[in-house]
Structures are given as structure tokens and as C-alpha cells.
Motif scaffolding. Structure first.
Motif, PDB file in Angstrom:
ATOM      1  N   PHE A   1      40.820  48.104  42.502  1.00 42.89           N
ATOM      2  CA  PHE A   1      39.950  47.911  43.652  1.00 42.89           C
ATOM      3  C   PHE A   1      38.726  47.062  43.315  1.00 42.89           C
ATOM      4  N   THR A   2      38.276  47.117  42.085  1.00 42.17           N
ATOM      5  CA  THR A   2      37.039  46.437  41.702  1.00 42.17           C
ATOM      6  C   THR A   2      37.211  44.926  41.607  1.00 42.17           C
ATOM      7  N   ILE A   3      38.305  44.467  41.017  1.00 42.07           N
ATOM      8  CA  ILE A   3      38.489  43.020  40.816  1.00 42.07           C
ATOM      9  C   ILE A   3      38.533  42.253  42.141  1.00 42.07           C
ATOM     10  N   PRO A   4      39.342  42.664  43.140  1.00 44.55           N
ATOM     11  CA  PRO A   4      39.328  41.895  44.400  1.00 44.55           C
ATOM     12  C   PRO A   4      37.976  41.906  45.103  1.00 44.55           C
ATOM     13  N   MET A   5      37.292  43.043  45.053  1.00 46.65           N
ATOM     14  CA  MET A   5      35.978  43.093  45.705  1.00 46.65           C
ATOM     15  C   MET A   5      34.964  42.221  44.976  1.00 46.65           C
TER      16      MET A   5
ATOM     17  N   GLY B   1      31.633  37.565  44.987  1.00 48.80           N
ATOM     18  CA  GLY B   1      31.179  36.405  44.228  1.00 48.80           C
ATOM     19  C   GLY B   1      31.387  35.098  44.974  1.00 48.80           C
ATOM     20  N   VAL B   2      32.553  34.949  45.584  1.00 52.24           N
ATOM     21  CA  VAL B   2      32.840  33.722  46.338  1.00 52.24           C
ATOM     22  C   VAL B   2      31.932  33.622  47.558  1.00 52.24           C
ATOM     23  N   LEU B   3      31.775  34.729  48.268  1.00 54.24           N
ATOM     24  CA  LEU B   3      30.913  34.695  49.456  1.00 54.24           C
ATOM     25  C   LEU B   3      29.458  34.396  49.091  1.00 54.24           C
ATOM     26  N   LEU B   4      28.963  35.006  48.033  1.00 52.49           N
ATOM     27  CA  LEU B   4      27.586  34.731  47.619  1.00 52.49           C
ATOM     28  C   LEU B   4      27.419  33.287  47.145  1.00 52.49           C
ATOM     29  N   GLY B   5      28.374  32.816  46.353  1.00 55.99           N
ATOM     30  CA  GLY B   5      28.278  31.446  45.838  1.00 55.99           C
ATOM     31  C   GLY B   5      28.352  30.398  46.934  1.00 55.99           C
TER      32      GLY B   5
ATOM     33  N   GLY C   1      42.162  36.200  40.170  1.00 55.94           N
ATOM     34  CA  GLY C   1      41.871  37.575  40.560  1.00 55.94           C
ATOM     35  C   GLY C   1      43.083  38.280  41.126  1.00 55.94           C
ATOM     36  N   ALA C   2      43.894  37.562  41.908  1.00 52.98           N
ATOM     37  CA  ALA C   2      45.111  38.149  42.469  1.00 52.98           C
ATOM     38  C   ALA C   2      46.122  38.483  41.380  1.00 52.98           C
ATOM     39  N   VAL C   3      46.272  37.601  40.411  1.00 53.46           N
ATOM     40  CA  VAL C   3      47.202  37.863  39.309  1.00 53.46           C
ATOM     41  C   VAL C   3      46.716  39.042  38.460  1.00 53.46           C
ATOM     42  N   ALA C   4      45.425  39.092  38.191  1.00 52.61           N
ATOM     43  CA  ALA C   4      44.880  40.216  37.415  1.00 52.61           C
ATOM     44  C   ALA C   4      45.070  41.536  38.149  1.00 52.61           C
ATOM     45  N   THR C   5      44.849  41.526  39.455  1.00 54.62           N
ATOM     46  CA  THR C   5      45.046  42.742  40.247  1.00 54.62           C
ATOM     47  C   THR C   5      46.515  43.133  40.280  1.00 54.62           C
ATOM     48  N   MET C   6      47.403  42.153  40.395  1.00 53.38           N
ATOM     49  CA  MET C   6      48.832  42.441  40.407  1.00 53.38           C
ATOM     50  C   MET C   6      49.265  43.054  39.077  1.00 53.38           C
TER      51      MET C   6
END
Length: 103
Positions: A26-30, A35-39, A73-78
Motif C-alpha cells: 500500500f505504501t509504494i503506490p501512495m 510524489g508525482v502530484l507534488l512534483g 512503482g507498479a512493478v515493485a508493487t506487483m
């Protein structure tokens, strides 16, 4: 378990390490999303996206690093969801059972 002093510190640490893959699921996708939204939000607020577009850099080239980050991030979560979390569930259940039987 730890309050009843039925397990040592290393055993409790092993239990926490077994829980981490489930938490990271749950932490990695959030983290990637925030991060993307802030950047991108900061770049838009400072008009950096407009400046890059004025220099002739297309939006596709600007968003390519965002896509790479999202894919990573998607690969790490998978990997966490499909491989690492189930791999750590069996030891977690057995250690929890052992520690709960001790007094």
C-alpha cells in the motif's frame, strides 16, 4: 506477545520484517502518487512546464520520467503483492503460533 515477554527482541523483529511486504504493497503506490502530484504541481505553480514547452520540449518528453517512475512503482508493487508477501506469510503464521503458545 512482546508485552507478555513470550518472545525475544529478535523474534519480534522477524515478525515485523514479515509484515513489511504487506505494508509496502500500500505504501509504494501512495508514495509514487503523492510524489508525482507534488512534483508536477510545484512545476505548474512555478510555470516551469510552460517554460519547458516554450523551449520546444513537448509534454510527452516532460512526462516520460513520470511514466518510468509509475511503471517502476507498479512493478515493485506487483513483486511485493504476488511474490514477496505470500513468501513471508507462512513463516509469519508459524512464528506467531510458536510465540503465542509460549508463556
Amino acid at each position: 506477545m512482546f508485552v507478555r515477554h513470550s518472545g525475544s527482541g529478535s523474534q519480534i523483529l522477524k515478525l515485523f520484517l514479515c509484515i513489511f511486504p504487506g505494508v509496502f504493497t500500500f505504501t509504494i503506490p501512495m508514495a509514487v502518487l503523492i510524489g508525482v502530484l507534488l512534483g508536477l504541481g510545484r512545476m505548474a505553480a512555478d510555470s516551469e512546464i510552460i517554460a519547458l514547452t516554450a523551449l520546444g520540449i513537448g509534454r510527452r518528453r516532460i512526462l516520460l520520467p513520470v511514466g518510468v517512475l509509475a511503471f517502476t512503482g507498479a512493478v515493485a508493487t506487483m513483486l511485493m503483492t504476488l511474490w514477496l508477501a505470500p513468501y513471508h506469510c507462512a513463516p509469519f503464521a508459524s512464528w506467531k503460533r510458536i510465540l503465542s503458545r509460549r508463556k
